[in-house]
Design a protein around this motif. Structure first.
Motif, PDB file in Angstrom:
ATOM      1  N   ARG A 151      -3.488 -20.546  -9.040  1.00 57.19           N
ATOM      2  CA  ARG A 151      -4.023 -21.810  -8.503  1.00 57.19           C
ATOM      3  C   ARG A 151      -3.218 -23.007  -9.000  1.00 57.19           C
ATOM      4  NH1 ARG A 151     -10.288 -20.312  -9.522  1.00 57.19           N
ATOM      5  NH2 ARG A 151     -10.550 -18.934  -7.745  1.00 57.19           N
ATOM      6  N   ARG A 152      -2.896 -22.995 -10.304  1.00 54.00           N
ATOM      7  CA  ARG A 152      -2.111 -24.100 -10.878  1.00 54.00           C
ATOM      8  C   ARG A 152      -0.732 -24.175 -10.237  1.00 54.00           C
ATOM      9  NH1 ARG A 152       1.721 -23.794 -14.644  1.00 54.00           N
ATOM     10  NH2 ARG A 152       1.027 -21.757 -15.405  1.00 54.00           N
ATOM     11  N   LEU A 153      -0.081 -23.023 -10.083  1.00 53.60           N
ATOM     12  CA  LEU A 153       1.254 -23.010  -9.499  1.00 53.60           C
ATOM     13  C   LEU A 153       1.219 -23.401  -8.016  1.00 53.60           C
ATOM     14  CD1 LEU A 153       2.585 -19.872 -11.343  1.00 53.60           C
ATOM     15  CD2 LEU A 153       3.432 -22.225 -11.607  1.00 53.60           C
ATOM     16  N   SER A 154       0.174 -23.007  -7.316  1.00 51.07           N
ATOM     17  CA  SER A 154       0.015 -23.426  -5.917  1.00 51.07           C
ATOM     18  C   SER A 154      -0.142 -24.935  -5.825  1.00 51.07           C
ATOM     19  CB  SER A 154      -1.196 -22.740  -5.288  1.00 51.07           C
ATOM     20  OG  SER A 154      -0.978 -21.354  -5.178  1.00 51.07           O
ATOM     21  N   ALA A 155      -0.845 -25.525  -6.781  1.00 57.32           N
ATOM     22  CA  ALA A 155      -0.999 -26.981  -6.816  1.00 57.32           C
ATOM     23  C   ALA A 155       0.289 -27.663  -7.269  1.00 57.32           C
ATOM     24  CB  ALA A 155      -2.154 -27.362  -7.740  1.00 57.32           C
ATOM     25  N   THR A 156       1.029 -27.016  -8.160  1.00 55.67           N
ATOM     26  CA  THR A 156       2.291 -27.570  -8.649  1.00 55.67           C
ATOM     27  C   THR A 156       3.344 -27.606  -7.546  1.00 55.67           C
ATOM     28  OG1 THR A 156       1.847 -26.762 -10.880  1.00 55.67           O
ATOM     29  CG2 THR A 156       4.139 -27.263 -10.354  1.00 55.67           C
ATOM     30  N   TYR A 157       3.331 -26.583  -6.694  1.00 53.22           N
ATOM     31  CA  TYR A 157       4.305 -26.466  -5.604  1.00 53.22           C
ATOM     32  C   TYR A 157       3.584 -26.490  -4.258  1.00 53.22           C
ATOM     33  CZ  TYR A 157       7.531 -24.877  -9.254  1.00 53.22           C
ATOM     34  OH  TYR A 157       8.313 -24.782 -10.376  1.00 53.22           O
ATOM     35  N   PRO A 158       2.955 -27.614  -3.898  1.00 53.40           N
ATOM     36  CA  PRO A 158       2.197 -27.647  -2.637  1.00 53.40           C
ATOM     37  C   PRO A 158       3.087 -27.540  -1.399  1.00 53.40           C
ATOM     38  CG  PRO A 158       2.345 -29.843  -3.568  1.00 53.40           C
ATOM     39  CD  PRO A 158       2.923 -28.892  -4.589  1.00 53.40           C
ATOM     40  N   MET A 159       4.392 -27.761  -1.563  1.00 54.49           N
ATOM     41  CA  MET A 159       5.306 -27.740  -0.432  1.00 54.49           C
ATOM     42  C   MET A 159       5.720 -26.319  -0.026  1.00 54.49           C
ATOM     43  SD  MET A 159       6.881 -27.859  -3.498  1.00 54.49           S
ATOM     44  CE  MET A 159       6.808 -29.548  -4.008  1.00 54.49           C
ATOM     45  N   LEU A 160       5.388 -25.320  -0.832  1.00 52.52           N
ATOM     46  CA  LEU A 160       5.788 -23.944  -0.543  1.00 52.52           C
ATOM     47  C   LEU A 160       4.778 -23.252   0.357  1.00 52.52           C
ATOM     48  CD1 LEU A 160       7.001 -22.710  -4.043  1.00 52.52           C
ATOM     49  CD2 LEU A 160       8.368 -23.620  -2.157  1.00 52.52           C
ATOM     50  N   GLU A 161       5.283 -22.326   1.161  1.00 55.18           N
ATOM     51  CA  GLU A 161       4.417 -21.497   1.989  1.00 55.18           C
ATOM     52  C   GLU A 161       3.972 -20.314   1.143  1.00 55.18           C
ATOM     53  OE1 GLU A 161       5.759 -20.603   6.003  1.00 55.18           O
ATOM     54  OE2 GLU A 161       7.280 -22.158   5.755  1.00 55.18           O
ATOM     55  N   LYS A 162       2.720 -20.322   0.761  1.00 56.38           N
ATOM     56  CA  LYS A 162       2.210 -19.285  -0.148  1.00 56.38           C
ATOM     57  C   LYS A 162       2.250 -17.902   0.484  1.00 56.38           C
ATOM     58  CE  LYS A 162       1.368 -22.821  -2.709  1.00 56.38           C
ATOM     59  NZ  LYS A 162       1.898 -23.946  -1.990  1.00 56.38           N
ATOM     60  N   ALA A 163       2.159 -17.827   1.803  1.00 59.00           N
ATOM     61  CA  ALA A 163       2.188 -16.524   2.482  1.00 59.00           C
ATOM     62  C   ALA A 163       3.498 -15.792   2.227  1.00 59.00           C
ATOM     63  CB  ALA A 163       1.975 -16.714   3.981  1.00 59.00           C
ATOM     64  N   LYS A 164       4.587 -16.540   2.039  1.00 58.29           N
ATOM     65  CA  LYS A 164       5.885 -15.913   1.777  1.00 58.29           C
ATOM     66  C   LYS A 164       5.952 -15.291   0.386  1.00 58.29           C
ATOM     67  CE  LYS A 164       8.663 -18.632   4.949  1.00 58.29           C
ATOM     68  NZ  LYS A 164       9.842 -19.479   5.112  1.00 58.29           N
ATOM     69  N   MET A 165       5.058 -15.702  -0.495  1.00 59.44           N
ATOM     70  CA  MET A 165       5.042 -15.182  -1.866  1.00 59.44           C
ATOM     71  C   MET A 165       3.895 -14.204  -2.096  1.00 59.44           C
ATOM     72  SD  MET A 165       5.979 -18.608  -4.003  1.00 59.44           S
ATOM     73  CE  MET A 165       4.758 -19.617  -3.193  1.00 59.44           C
ATOM     74  N   LEU A 166       3.112 -13.957  -1.065  1.00 61.14           N
ATOM     75  CA  LEU A 166       1.905 -13.148  -1.219  1.00 61.14           C
ATOM     76  C   LEU A 166       2.200 -11.750  -1.752  1.00 61.14           C
ATOM     77  CD1 LEU A 166      -1.135 -13.010  -0.890  1.00 61.14           C
ATOM     78  CD2 LEU A 166      -0.779 -12.279   1.469  1.00 61.14           C
ATOM     79  N   ASP A 167       3.229 -11.119  -1.237  1.00 59.37           N
ATOM     80  CA  ASP A 167       3.554  -9.757  -1.676  1.00 59.37           C
ATOM     81  C   ASP A 167       3.868  -9.728  -3.171  1.00 59.37           C
ATOM     82  OD1 ASP A 167       4.042  -6.971  -1.218  1.00 59.37           O
ATOM     83  OD2 ASP A 167       6.192  -7.410  -1.361  1.00 59.37           O
ATOM     84  N   GLU A 168       4.706 -10.666  -3.604  1.00 64.23           N
ATOM     85  CA  GLU A 168       5.097 -10.701  -5.018  1.00 64.23           C
ATOM     86  C   GLU A 168       3.911 -11.051  -5.927  1.00 64.23           C
ATOM     87  OE1 GLU A 168       9.481 -12.223  -5.610  1.00 64.23           O
ATOM     88  OE2 GLU A 168       8.473 -13.380  -4.028  1.00 64.23           O
ATOM     89  N   THR A 169       3.148 -12.061  -5.531  1.00 66.99           N
ATOM     90  CA  THR A 169       2.038 -12.476  -6.382  1.00 66.99           C
ATOM     91  C   THR A 169       0.931 -11.427  -6.422  1.00 66.99           C
ATOM     92  OG1 THR A 169       1.075 -13.760  -4.564  1.00 66.99           O
ATOM     93  CG2 THR A 169       2.454 -14.956  -6.129  1.00 66.99           C
TER      94      THR A 169
END
Length: 119
Positions: free
Chosen positions: A60-78
């Motif tokens: 959650r913190r990292l998603s807020a830190t990087y609001p410009m990123l598409e979280k779906a592209k990182m879903l597999d890794e996270t």
């Protein structure tokens, strides 16, 4: 001369003088539009990592830190890291360290190190 250049030139030759000027103006507009779209990369927010943090809160913190990123592209890794933590008992601190690396890497890949759009 490349094929697209031949096609463009052939089409331009078929036009009246005024239409050719319109075509040239449109081509120049398209060229300038790319220059105008280059904007400085948005900066990540400065949200410090707490001493004691869960993996979920870190995401959650990292998603807020990087609001410009598409979280779906990182879903597999996270989600893989989350599974390693919850199912295999991997230490939360090492998972969070790796999550921070993943978010930063995606930021760098998308925006580059120069502060200009990288893709």
């Amino acid at each position: 001369m490349k094929e697209w250049e031949k096609r463009l030139l052939g089409a331009a030759r078929e036009l009246e003088a005024g239409e050719r000027e319109t075509l040239i103006g449109f081509a120049e507009y398209l060229g300038q539009r790319g220059e105008q779209e280059q904007r400085p990369a948005p900066e990540p927010l400065d949200i410090p990592r707490p001493e004691k943090e869960t993996v979920v809160k870190a995401i959650r913190r990292l998603s807020a830190t990087y609001p410009m990123l598409e979280k779906a592209k990182m879903l597999d890794e996270t989600s893989s890291l989350m599974a390693e933590h919850t199912l295999q008992g991997r230490d939360a601190d090492s998972v969070i360290d790796e999550l921070e690396t993943i978010f930063y890497r995606h930021y760098e890949r998308h925006f580059g190190t120069t502060g200009e759009g990288g893709e």
